[in-house]
Design a protein around this motif. Structure first.
Motif, short mmCIF file in Angstrom:
data_model
loop_
_atom_site.label_atom_id
_atom_site.label_comp_id
_atom_site.label_asym_id
_atom_site.label_seq_id
_atom_site.Cartn_x
_atom_site.Cartn_y
_atom_site.Cartn_z
N ARG A 73 43.93 39.52 47.45
CA ARG A 73 43.07 38.86 46.48
C ARG A 73 42.51 39.85 45.46
NH1 ARG A 73 40.21 33.78 49.23
NH2 ARG A 73 41.87 33.26 50.70
N TYR A 74 42.54 39.39 44.22
CA TYR A 74 41.91 40.12 43.12
C TYR A 74 40.75 39.27 42.61
CZ TYR A 74 41.15 41.66 38.30
OH TYR A 74 40.57 42.07 37.12
N ARG A 75 39.59 39.86 42.50
CA ARG A 75 38.42 39.06 42.14
C ARG A 75 37.49 39.84 41.22
NH1 ARG A 75 34.84 35.33 46.25
NH2 ARG A 75 33.58 34.30 44.65
N THR A 76 37.07 39.13 40.16
CA THR A 76 36.02 39.63 39.27
C THR A 76 34.89 38.61 39.27
OG1 THR A 76 36.94 38.56 37.29
CG2 THR A 76 37.80 40.75 37.86
N GLY A 77 33.96 38.76 38.37
CA GLY A 77 32.84 37.82 38.33
C GLY A 77 33.24 36.41 38.02
N SER A 78 34.34 36.20 37.30
CA SER A 78 34.74 34.86 36.90
C SER A 78 36.17 34.49 37.31
CB SER A 78 34.62 34.70 35.39
OG SER A 78 35.43 35.66 34.72
N SER A 79 36.97 35.44 37.78
CA SER A 79 38.38 35.19 38.06
C SER A 79 38.72 35.53 39.49
CB SER A 79 39.27 36.00 37.12
OG SER A 79 38.95 35.77 35.77
N THR A 80 39.66 34.77 40.07
CA THR A 80 40.18 35.04 41.41
C THR A 80 41.68 34.80 41.42
OG1 THR A 80 38.11 34.34 42.46
CG2 THR A 80 40.07 34.48 43.87
N GLY A 81 42.44 35.81 41.79
CA GLY A 81 43.88 35.68 41.95
C GLY A 81 44.26 35.90 43.39
N ILE A 82 45.15 35.03 43.92
CA ILE A 82 45.51 35.08 45.33
C ILE A 82 47.03 35.09 45.46
CG2 ILE A 82 45.35 33.93 47.57
CD1 ILE A 82 42.80 32.59 46.62
N GLY A 112 51.33 30.74 48.79
CA GLY A 112 51.96 30.88 47.49
C GLY A 112 51.14 31.74 46.56
N LEU A 113 50.95 31.24 45.34
CA LEU A 113 50.19 31.93 44.30
C LEU A 113 49.10 31.01 43.78
CD1 LEU A 113 53.23 33.34 42.28
CD2 LEU A 113 51.75 34.67 43.79
N GLN A 114 47.96 31.58 43.44
CA GLN A 114 46.84 30.79 42.93
C GLN A 114 46.00 31.63 41.98
OE1 GLN A 114 44.19 29.33 46.00
NE2 GLN A 114 43.35 27.72 44.68
#
Length: 312
Positions: A73-82, A112-114
């Motif tokens: 998981r990649y996460r910032t204050g407003s974005s999340t990638g999984i 998968g991807l999100q």
């Protein structure tokens, strides 16, 4: 590195007393757990690794379903990638017409991807979920799509939804042709606080469907359809909502949606072009003491002009 061990237990009970040409009455009782560690090598990155288990009450199996939990998981204050095990909370926000509500119990784990965005005036949840591999015996299966919302003003939101289901694959044909089904929705939601009544909302959606996953569907069946969904709700207290849904559809087919909205019946040869559906209910969602969450709904339905034998 920061390492956290998380555990989540869900006890569920769902009873759908339908008994109509489109959907069977079904009772789902059981429990699920997730146990996983979260490793954070850096502030923006995390790895989830653990196990998911599900058991149905009355089953002879110790666990009816066991699946791994593993994701980057990649996460910032407003974005999340999984990448890996997804977060399909409330079916990614889909309407019941596009994704049946019982998926929250029967398919809580997806892979998968999100990508998720939570901005001040807009939100997005986009994903692709692999359900089956392409082998000599079966087609590859995955569904994909997303839900996007734009808050034009405080009381007005515009929402778009897309859900697709694909049966295909390039390595093996499994003697079955490639098939696709897509459902799309565009809607406008108006919500505001009403004096002495609580928060009220009114949503109007226009939906369209194309394709059919069944390669043996009769050729005379339409390959596209439309529908209109109106939902009104009133929250007299925090976490409590009384709501109603009105649906009018024509040749609408969404294979992962609630069959009560579609034109295809339980019998593969049954097809009803024009559909009517009415639903009224009350729901309670909220946090209890000790980090416990409660999610309860009571619904009553009217499916076309079919007589009900569920309640006498």
């Amino acid at each position: 590195q920061q390492v956290t061990w998380k555990n989540l237990v869900t006890i569920y009970a769902d009873n759908t007393e339908f008994f109509n040409p489109f959907r069977e009455g079904e009772t789902i009782l059981g429990g699920q757990f997730r146990s996983f560690v979260v490793v954070k090598p850096a502030d923006k990155y995390a790895i989830h690794a653990g196990v998911f288990g599900d058991v149905r009450w009355g089953s002879e199996e110790f666990l009816d379903e066991v699946k791994p939990i593993i994701s980057f998981r990649y996460r910032t204050g407003s974005s999340t990638g999984i990448l890996g095990t997804l977060e399909p909370g409330r079916r990614h926000g889909f309407l019941d017409a596009l994704a049946v509500s019982t998926q929250e119990l029967t398919r809580p784990i997806e892979y998968g991807l999100q990508w998720m965005e939570r901005r001040r005036v807009w939100d997005l949840d986009a994903f692709i979920n692999w359900q089956a591999l392409n082998t000599r015996e079966q087609r590859e299966v995955f569904d994909y799509g997303g839900v996007a919302r734009i808050r034009l003003v405080r009381q007005l939101t515009v929402e778009g939804q897309l859900h697709g289901l694909h049966h295909g694959g390039q390595l093996f044909s499994a003697d079955v042709p490639v098939t696709n089904n897509k459902g799309m929705a565009i809607g406008v939601i108006v919500a505001d606080t009403l004096p002495r009544l609580g928060r009220g909302s009114l949503a109007v959606y226009r939906l369209k469907s194309t394709g059919n996953i069944d390669p043996e569907a009769p050729e005379e069946w339409p390959r596209s359809g439309t529908g209109t969904l109106v939902r009104a709700g009133l929250e007299p207290a925090r976490g409590v909502e009384v709501f109603g849904i009105l649906w009018r559809g024509r040749d609408f087919i969404a294979q992962e949606g609630d069959p009560n909205y579609g034109s295809i019946g339980l019998n593969p040869d049954f097809f009803r072009s024009r559909r009517k559906y009415l639903e009224v209910g009350v729901l309670r969602r909220g946090h209890l003491d000790g980090g416990v969450e409660l999610d309860a709904e009571l619904r009553f339905h009217r499916i076309d002009d079919e007589p009900s034998i569920a309640i006498r």
